[in-house]
Design a protein around this motif. Structure first.
Motif, short mmCIF file in Angstrom:
data_model
loop_
_atom_site.label_atom_id
_atom_site.label_comp_id
_atom_site.label_asym_id
_atom_site.label_seq_id
_atom_site.Cartn_x
_atom_site.Cartn_y
_atom_site.Cartn_z
N ALA A 51 0.84 -1.20 0.00
CA ALA A 51 0.00 0.00 0.00
C ALA A 51 0.88 1.24 0.00
N ALA A 110 3.79 3.22 4.58
CA ALA A 110 2.45 2.66 4.76
C ALA A 110 2.36 1.80 6.01
N TYR A 160 0.29 -3.29 6.58
CA TYR A 160 0.70 -3.14 5.19
C TYR A 160 2.22 -2.92 5.12
N ARG A 207 4.59 -0.08 -0.85
CA ARG A 207 4.48 -0.69 -2.18
C ARG A 207 5.84 -0.80 -2.86
#
Length: 371
Positions: free
Chosen positions: A119, A214, A303, A306
């Motif tokens: 994320a 995140a 999370y 990314r």
């Protein structure tokens, strides 16, 4: 000759320390510019590359010192300094690139992101409550600029037909240039450029995309605010230090101060001080503030940040993402910012800079000299 040898050795030491500290100061989740999950920061592939890189960099530094110093004595010219810097810098870049590729290959083969929830996080308070730079630190720069200009105007009429030139770390009275408004006021023009461009850079960095995580969004946002305020403070203070160095250089060119080893040391002491401040700040705070303490009570979000390696090229120095509206992004190497080359605005900026450089090369315009 002794000063030239010492300068060469200092240059080798500076390049070696700078190369050695790159992976040390980097965020743990970005070893050698590769995005990895927090659980993989101590992976054997990462630690092995850190050890191998550190040993190789230090070995190259010792070899460069042992070979460049005798070369300076034999040739007796500053050309050895340039050749040493280029060769040592290229070798360090090659070592860093090799480590980057090795970790990226291990990450791909081991599928390090398998089973993770990736994320990104957004924080609108960066727009409503941005970091406030300490603009009062511009006052010393403005005062130094005004003072240098006043001294220059007072001295211009009595200057000799030729002026000493800046060479190495001081004034070279043996090599002189014709006295013109451009050469006499070159330090003032350089001060003006610094005093104008540094605040513009600070303003741009304040609006750049923040580096938040995140996994710990609140803590990372707080850390980055402290980090950004510190960088803005150091940049504005650095502008004043640069203007002070230029003032002392101008006084030597204008025959107000007599060039000497002591004067040279005093001239460059402000730049050495701000460089040391940047180093101490980097060690204590870390890139994007990752060394700062975390907020008590914040648990992990579940999370991970990314994996965006596909947008980064040249060992984490070049960013290209057409779907990212950001113009400036925090670089993965060296704690700097870089342009998002996927944004058309970035290409406009680069085109303007390239056009100015080309016009100066063709002699159409004269940009302010740096010495």
């Amino acid at each position: 000759m002794t000063m030239l040898v010492l300068t060469c050795l200092a240059q080798v030491a500076l390049l070696t320390v700078a190369a050695w500290t790159l992976p040390v100061l980097a965020r743990p989740t970005l070893p050698f510019g590769v995005r990895v999950p927090a659980g993989r920061t101590a992976d054997p592939a990462v630690t092995a590359q850190r050890r191998r890189y550190s040993r190789a960099v230090m070995t190259l530094g010792v070899l460069a010192a042992l070979t460049s110093a005798p070369a300076v004595v034999l040739r007796g010219t500053p050309d050895v300094l340039t050749a040493t810097a280029v060769l040592l810098g290229a070798a360090d870049v090659a070592l860093y690139t090799a480590a980057h590729r090795a970790i990226r290959a291990a990450k791909r083969h081991g599928d390090w992101y398998a089973g993770t929830r990736q994320a990104v996080t957004a924080d609108t308070t960066w727009r409503t409550h941005p970091v406030r730079p300490p603009w009062r630190l511009l006052i010393p720069s403005l005062a130094l600029l005004a003072g240098t200009a006043a001294i220059g105007f007072a001295r211009y009429g009595s200057l000799p037909d030729t002026l000493a030139t800046l060479r190495g770390l001081g004034i070279d009275a043996q090599h002189r240039i014709a006295t013109t408004p451009a050469t006499a006021f070159a330090p003032v023009l350089s001060q003006t450029a610094i005093t104008v461009l540094v605040p513009l850079l600070v303003a741009a960095l304040i609006r750049a995309r923040p580096e938040t995580d995140a996994e710990h969004p609140v803590t990372s946002a707080r850390r980055y605010r402290v980090y950004l305020h510190g960088i803005a403070t150091l940049l504005l203070a650095g502008a004043a230090c640069a203007d002070l160095t230029l003032l002392l250089l101008a006084l030597q060119q204008w025959d107000v101060l007599a060039p000497s080893p002591l004067t040279t040391a005093a001239t460059w002491a402000p730049m050495a001080a701000i460089a040391a401040a940047f180093l101490v700040f980097g060690v204590r705070v870390g890139e994007a503030g990752h060394r700062l303490p975390s907020l008590s009570g914040e648990s992990g979000s579940g999370y991970v940040q990314r994996d965006d390696d596909r947008h980064w090229h040249l060992a984490g120095t070049l960013y290209i993402n057409r779907h990212d509206p950001a113009i400036l992004v925090h670089q993965r190497l060296g704690g700097r910012w870089t342009l998002n080359l996927g944004n058309p605005v970035a290409w406009t900026v680069l085109t303007v800079l390239a056009s100015l450089a080309l016009l100066q090369l063709l002699g159409v315009i004269d940009l302010p000299p740096t010495s």
